[in-house]
Design a protein around this motif. Structure first.
Motif, mmCIF file in Angstrom:
data_model
loop_
_atom_site.group_PDB
_atom_site.id
_atom_site.type_symbol
_atom_site.label_atom_id
_atom_site.label_comp_id
_atom_site.label_asym_id
_atom_site.label_seq_id
_atom_site.Cartn_x
_atom_site.Cartn_y
_atom_site.Cartn_z
ATOM 1 N N PRO A 106 71.223 68.849 -0.967
ATOM 2 C CA PRO A 106 72.373 69.140 -0.092
ATOM 3 C C PRO A 106 71.973 69.553 1.319
ATOM 4 O O PRO A 106 72.649 69.197 2.284
ATOM 5 C CB PRO A 106 73.097 70.283 -0.820
ATOM 6 N N VAL A 107 70.864 70.280 1.455
ATOM 7 C CA VAL A 107 70.424 70.691 2.792
ATOM 8 C C VAL A 107 69.961 69.481 3.592
ATOM 9 O O VAL A 107 70.274 69.352 4.788
ATOM 10 C CB VAL A 107 69.309 71.750 2.678
ATOM 11 N N ALA A 108 69.223 68.569 2.964
ATOM 12 C CA ALA A 108 68.751 67.380 3.667
ATOM 13 C C ALA A 108 69.919 66.507 4.117
ATOM 14 O O ALA A 108 69.936 65.998 5.243
ATOM 15 C CB ALA A 108 67.810 66.579 2.768
ATOM 16 N N VAL A 109 70.913 66.327 3.253
ATOM 17 C CA VAL A 109 72.065 65.505 3.626
ATOM 18 C C VAL A 109 72.874 66.185 4.720
ATOM 19 O O VAL A 109 73.340 65.528 5.664
ATOM 20 C CB VAL A 109 72.934 65.218 2.390
ATOM 21 N N ALA B 145 71.079 59.202 8.439
ATOM 22 C CA ALA B 145 71.972 59.558 7.336
ATOM 23 C C ALA B 145 71.578 58.817 6.060
ATOM 24 O O ALA B 145 71.578 59.393 4.965
ATOM 25 C CB ALA B 145 73.420 59.250 7.716
ATOM 26 N N ALA B 146 71.235 57.539 6.200
ATOM 27 C CA ALA B 146 70.832 56.765 5.027
ATOM 28 C C ALA B 146 69.544 57.296 4.421
ATOM 29 O O ALA B 146 69.384 57.330 3.190
ATOM 30 C CB ALA B 146 70.663 55.289 5.409
ATOM 31 N N ALA B 147 68.618 57.739 5.272
ATOM 32 C CA ALA B 147 67.372 58.305 4.765
ATOM 33 C C ALA B 147 67.630 59.597 3.987
ATOM 34 O O ALA B 147 66.985 59.861 2.960
ATOM 35 C CB ALA B 147 66.406 58.561 5.923
ATOM 36 N N ALA B 148 68.589 60.398 4.470
ATOM 37 C CA ALA B 148 68.923 61.629 3.748
ATOM 38 C C ALA B 148 69.460 61.316 2.361
ATOM 39 O O ALA B 148 69.279 62.105 1.421
ATOM 40 C CB ALA B 148 69.947 62.430 4.549
ATOM 41 N N ALA B 149 70.106 60.149 2.223
ATOM 42 C CA ALA B 149 70.638 59.765 0.913
ATOM 43 C C ALA B 149 69.532 59.503 -0.102
ATOM 44 O O ALA B 149 69.778 59.516 -1.314
ATOM 45 C CB ALA B 149 71.504 58.514 1.058
ATOM 46 N N LEU B 150 68.307 59.265 0.383
ATOM 47 C CA LEU B 150 67.197 58.969 -0.524
ATOM 48 C C LEU B 150 66.548 60.223 -1.094
ATOM 49 O O LEU B 150 65.728 60.129 -2.002
ATOM 50 C CB LEU B 150 66.136 58.151 0.218
ATOM 51 N N PRO C 209 68.032 49.741 23.389
ATOM 52 C CA PRO C 209 69.392 49.190 23.462
ATOM 53 C C PRO C 209 70.363 50.049 22.633
ATOM 54 O O PRO C 209 69.976 50.640 21.620
ATOM 55 C CB PRO C 209 69.236 47.790 22.859
ATOM 56 N N LEU C 210 71.608 50.070 23.048
ATOM 57 C CA LEU C 210 72.594 50.917 22.391
ATOM 58 C C LEU C 210 72.774 50.578 20.909
ATOM 59 O O LEU C 210 72.858 51.493 20.075
ATOM 60 C CB LEU C 210 73.929 50.812 23.133
ATOM 61 N N PRO C 211 72.834 49.294 20.521
ATOM 62 C CA PRO C 211 72.948 49.000 19.082
ATOM 63 C C PRO C 211 71.792 49.576 18.266
ATOM 64 O O PRO C 211 71.982 50.004 17.123
ATOM 65 C CB PRO C 211 72.958 47.467 19.033
ATOM 66 N N VAL C 212 70.595 49.577 18.853
ATOM 67 C CA VAL C 212 69.444 50.139 18.149
ATOM 68 C C VAL C 212 69.611 51.651 17.992
ATOM 69 O O VAL C 212 69.279 52.222 16.936
ATOM 70 C CB VAL C 212 68.142 49.817 18.900
ATOM 71 N N CYS C 213 70.149 52.319 19.014
ATOM 72 C CA CYS C 213 70.372 53.761 18.929
ATOM 73 C C CYS C 213 71.381 54.093 17.830
ATOM 74 O O CYS C 213 71.198 55.046 17.060
ATOM 75 C CB CYS C 213 70.855 54.305 20.268
ATOM 76 N N PHE C 214 72.455 53.293 17.752
ATOM 77 C CA PHE C 214 73.422 53.486 16.667
ATOM 78 C C PHE C 214 72.742 53.271 15.311
ATOM 79 O O PHE C 214 72.984 54.010 14.347
ATOM 80 C CB PHE C 214 74.602 52.518 16.814
ATOM 81 N N ALA C 215 71.891 52.255 15.231
ATOM 82 C CA ALA C 215 71.209 51.964 13.974
ATOM 83 C C ALA C 215 70.273 53.096 13.573
ATOM 84 O O ALA C 215 70.180 53.454 12.398
ATOM 85 C CB ALA C 215 70.432 50.652 14.096
ATOM 86 N N VAL C 216 69.599 53.680 14.555
ATOM 87 C CA VAL C 216 68.705 54.801 14.262
ATOM 88 C C VAL C 216 69.495 55.995 13.746
ATOM 89 O O VAL C 216 69.100 56.649 12.764
ATOM 90 C CB VAL C 216 67.890 55.188 15.518
ATOM 91 N N SER C 217 70.630 56.281 14.396
ATOM 92 C CA SER C 217 71.435 57.412 13.935
ATOM 93 C C SER C 217 71.962 57.169 12.524
ATOM 94 O O SER C 217 72.006 58.086 11.692
ATOM 95 C CB SER C 217 72.598 57.667 14.895
ATOM 96 N N GLY C 218 72.340 55.925 12.238
ATOM 97 C CA GLY C 218 72.780 55.612 10.877
ATOM 98 C C GLY C 218 71.643 55.676 9.882
ATOM 99 O O GLY C 218 71.830 56.100 8.732
ATOM 100 N N ALA D 251 74.964 57.512 2.562
ATOM 101 C CA ALA D 251 74.661 56.109 2.860
ATOM 102 C C ALA D 251 75.855 55.412 3.509
ATOM 103 O O ALA D 251 75.686 54.589 4.419
ATOM 104 C CB ALA D 251 74.266 55.381 1.575
ATOM 105 N N GLY D 252 77.076 55.743 3.053
ATOM 106 C CA GLY D 252 78.271 55.153 3.655
ATOM 107 C C GLY D 252 78.391 55.497 5.129
ATOM 108 O O GLY D 252 78.743 54.648 5.959
ATOM 109 N N LEU D 253 78.088 56.749 5.460
ATOM 110 C CA LEU D 253 78.090 57.155 6.864
ATOM 111 C C LEU D 253 77.077 56.347 7.660
ATOM 112 O O LEU D 253 77.364 55.856 8.761
ATOM 113 C CB LEU D 253 77.781 58.649 6.969
ATOM 114 N N GLY D 254 75.883 56.188 7.105
ATOM 115 C CA GLY D 254 74.841 55.440 7.800
ATOM 116 C C GLY D 254 75.225 53.994 8.048
ATOM 117 O O GLY D 254 75.031 53.465 9.144
#
Length: 441
Positions: free
Chosen positions: A230-233, A389-394, A377-386, A298-301
């Motif tokens: 829970p702390v990681a997520v 969150a996806a990494a926290a799901a692991l 690039p901005l799409p890459v920044c969005f992908a990194v932020s997502g 993961a859904g957030l990511g």
């Protein structure tokens, strides 16, 4: 004739004796956290004439508030709300008034401002985690606890939206330092009403021996492993959501759009979070909180990655709103897991660790995306932020031990008025434990 009990509702949660009074009092106190940041920033800017100094002082205020949160929560766990939370809130309010006073004097040395802000932040009372601990003690079953946490999370989201608006009204007729004083009054009045509520009396001071002992995996490393997921997520959500704010500003800037566009997109994020929180509480989930949490993160990511592919404002609003649907549910579920994982004498601290993770992640995310947005690039920044969150799901979920896991969903929670070592299964099915991802003490 149906043998199934009706699904509890949000109204049923608020009909529990003393619940409305206690919750309302806690919200009044927590509104202070939605007003203080903007009021302090405006006051510091006017006093020093320097955005750099104002930002540094505000960062110090936030840092001491965030990183000392588990220690303040430990005091409430050990001594109870009346003996620990109320003095803490009154001291915090007094220090905010002192901070307002030094901000009124032009030319006040930056060191004085920073020291006063540091002391004030260090005393921030953990109203969010304490209120969630009250919910966990007050309500009889897991379904109602899930509703209460969702209601709490949505209300907190609204506080962090309405707080700056309230400051905007205040500074229209008075100096911004009045906003700091208002924050002090809110936290003092709200905390006083909260701790004098009969419902707050259910939080009894923990015995030191029980608090510090670690038999049967009750504390120490076992406790830490149980809280890791829970702390990681929570940290991942904090990083991702704070990154969205700056990324939306960059998106609007690249397309020559005004500030109104940014406001609408961020409003969609908050609205999605509120809707998601309400839906999450109302659904009768068949899976456990630990099983749901990775999917929410993961859904957030995934939604944030999709936001980076938006071709225009309309699609960005939709993608960000969809991302918001996962924010409040993810945080609510993290708090539920923290509560069910906590040993006696550790409940408020367990929730405070999730709060600390959200707030620390929020600060780290804002700083990191500020560096990335100028280089990628901005799409890459969005992908990194997502991806964060996806990494926290692991992060794997791990219970503290079988002794703390309820074998099924019970219709009622055991009586906790007299904690006993002989009943280790008393808290597994439920959860327990604070603030919009922007810092929620």
């Amino acid at each position: 004739m149906s043998t199934h009990a009706p699904r509890p509702s949000y109204a049923a949660v608020l009909r529990v004796p003393h619940a409305r009074r206690t919750f309302a009092a806690a919200l009044v106190g927590r509104l202070s956290y939605g007003t203080v940041s903007l009021a302090l920033m405006l006051s510091l800017t006017r006093s020093t004439g320097s955005y750099a100094v104002a930002g540094t002082v505000l960062a110090i205020f936030g840092a001491t508030g965030v990183f000392l949160s588990p220690y303040r929560a430990a005091l409430v766990d050990r001594h109870g709300p009346r003996r620990a939370l109320l003095p803490m809130a009154l001291l915090y309010a007094a220090l905010l008034c002192a901070l307002a006073a030094v901000c009124r004097e032009p030319g006040t040395p930056a060191a004085v401002l920073a020291a006063t802000a540091a002391f004030a932040g260090a005393c921030t009372p953990p109203l969010g985690p304490t209120m969630r601990a009250v919910w966990a003690e007050l309500l009889p079953g897991r379904a109602m606890l899930q509703l209460a946490y969702s209601l709490d999370g949505v209300a907190e989201e609204l506080l962090f939206v309405s707080g700056p608006l309230l400051v905007g009204v205040v500074i229209g007729v008075a100096p911004p330092t009045v906003g700091i004083v208002l924050s002090a009054v809110l936290v003092a009045v709200g905390t006083l009403a909260f701790v004098t509520s009969p419902a707050a009396a259910v939080l009894r001071p923990a015995e030191r021996a029980k608090d510090d002992s670690a038999p049967s995996g009750r504390g120490g490393a076992g406790q830490g492993r149980a809280l890791l997921q829970p702390v990681a997520v929570a940290a991942g959500v904090g990083i991702s959501v704070s990154a969205v704010d700056l990324l939306v500003v960059a998106f609007a800037g690249q397309r020559g759009l005004g500030g109104a566009t940014v406001a609408w997109v961020l409003a969609a994020l908050s609205a999605g979070s509120a809707v998601g929180g309400l839906l999450n509480g109302a659904i009768a989930w068949s899976s456990s909180a630990r099983a749901r949490l990775p999917f929410l993160a993961a859904g957030l990511g995934v939604c944030l990655v999709a936001a980076g592919l938006a071709s225009g404002v309309g699609t960005l609003v939709v993608a960000v709103a969809c991302a918001g649907l996962f924010v409040a549910p993810a945080l609510t579920t993290a708090y539920l897991i923290a509560d069910e994982s906590a040993a006696p004498g550790f409940r408020i601290r367990a929730g405070a660790w999730c709060n600390t993770a959200v707030n620390a992640g929020s600060a780290a995310g804002a700083a990191a995306v500020g560096l990335l947005v100028e280089r990628l690039p901005l799409p890459v920044c969005f992908a990194v932020s997502g991806a964060v969150a996806a990494a926290a799901a692991l992060v794997p979920g791990r219970r503290r031990g079988r002794s703390l896991v309820w074998p099924g969903l019970l219709s009622r929670r055991p009586n906790r008025s007299r904690p006993s070592r002989s009943r280790p299964s008393r808290r597994s099915p439920s959860r327990r434990s604070p603030s919009r991802a922007s810092g929620r003490p």
